[in-house]
Design an enzyme around this catalytic site. Structure first.
Site, mmCIF file in Angstrom:
data_model
loop_
_atom_site.group_PDB
_atom_site.id
_atom_site.type_symbol
_atom_site.label_atom_id
_atom_site.label_comp_id
_atom_site.label_asym_id
_atom_site.label_seq_id
_atom_site.Cartn_x
_atom_site.Cartn_y
_atom_site.Cartn_z
ATOM 1 N N ARG A 77 0.801 -1.226 0.000
ATOM 2 C CA ARG A 77 0.000 0.000 0.000
ATOM 3 C C ARG A 77 0.833 1.275 0.000
ATOM 4 N NH1 ARG A 77 -5.365 -1.047 3.771
ATOM 5 N NH2 ARG A 77 -5.988 -3.012 2.795
ATOM 6 N N ASP B 146 -15.835 9.261 8.322
ATOM 7 C CA ASP B 146 -14.725 8.340 8.097
ATOM 8 C C ASP B 146 -13.439 9.142 8.223
ATOM 9 O OD1 ASP B 146 -14.746 5.305 6.703
ATOM 10 O OD2 ASP B 146 -12.834 6.374 6.593
#
Length: 281
Positions: free
Chosen positions: A49, A147
């Site tokens: 990632r 979020d």
């Protein structure tokens, strides 16, 4: 006998590698900022990632990347780092047994019913909550969705999904809440404006000292989130959720999340659903 170096450690000049010390350094940073616990089992995931981002910044090591983050607590790279390491697996009406419970709870408390979805991801969960409440209570802004990841919040606010993502919905739900794309967009659908308007999106880091939320909620969804936190962080969040719930309010958690803290004013009501008791002690 000559020792043979594992192939994963025989790196060519310029090849990017994530060593144990760098992993520990990055793990410390994501824990401090987002409460996410990273261990050595997540090493490959962390590498996959972040490696592209390290190269995009023309850096040659993960140590340099960590130093960039450490250089200033408000560095814009922090958000990129957090976005990369948060997991956003979601779908419409995931863990479907929760939604009839939500519907019945709302039916019994119709006045100013409010829900906070703490991990909105790309919007499927808050949309599922909004559809459930619309079917019971009618139109209105009742869902606050947040979020930590800004990229997924942007997707949630756009409300565009693949048609196959809504196949589990009833035909009536698909017609009532979604618009089918035309031409080259035929494989996509868009949430209708009325449903999107019933959801208020905002970025919130659950580890922040203050949450920009003023009024209490009838229900809070924090599903499959606390599994990424350690026990101390979990307890602190549960205490804060309890204070934000109205008496008799519900906390929905993930199927693998179980909490048993006698001091908390939360009692298990059903499968991964907790109810706030009257006494907040």
């Amino acid at each position: 006998m000559r020792e043979i170096t594992p192939i994963t450690e025989r790196l060519l000049p310029g090849m990017l590698c994530l060593n144990e010390r760098e992993l520990a350094r990055l793990a410390k940073l994501i824990y401090a900022r987002a409460g996410i616990v990273v261990n050595v089992q997540k090493k490959e995931m962390i590498f996959n990632r972040l490696s592209r981002r390290v190269r995009e910044l023309s850096l040659t090591t993960f140590s340099q990347y960590a130093a960039l983050l450490e250089s200033h607590p408000e560095h814009p790279e922090w958000q990129v780092f957090i976005n990369a390491l948060t997991t956003n697996l979601t779908s419409f009406f995931r863990e479907s047994h929760h939604f009839p419970i939500l519907a019945e709870h709302a039916r019994l408390r119709p006045k100013d019913y409010r829900v906070w979805c703490t991990a909105a991801a790309t919007g499927e969960e808050p949309c599922s909550i909004a559809m459930t409440l619309d079917e019971v209570l009618g139109a209105g802004t009742r869902v606050w969705a947040s979020d930590i990841d800004t990229e997924v919040l942007a997707k949630a606010q756009a409300g565009i999904y693949r048609f196959r993502d809504i196949q589990m919905l009833t035909q009536a739900q698909r017609r009532h809440y979604f618009l089918r794309g035309a031409g080259e967009h035929y494989a996509n659908v868009k949430v209708k404006p009325a449903l999107l308007a019933s959801i208020q999106y905002q970025q919130i880091n659950l580890l922040d000292e203050h949450w920009p939320l003023s009024q209490p909620f009838d229900a809070i969804f924090c599903r499959n989130v606390m599994i990424y936190f350690d026990a101390t962080t979990q307890l602190r969040l549960l205490e804060r959720f309890a204070r934000l719930l109205k008496p008799g309010g519900l906390l929905f958690v993930g199927h693998s999340e179980h909490f048993n803290h006698p001091a908390l004013p939360l009692r298990l009501r059903g499968q991964s659903v907790y109810e706030r008791m009257e006494d907040l002690r």
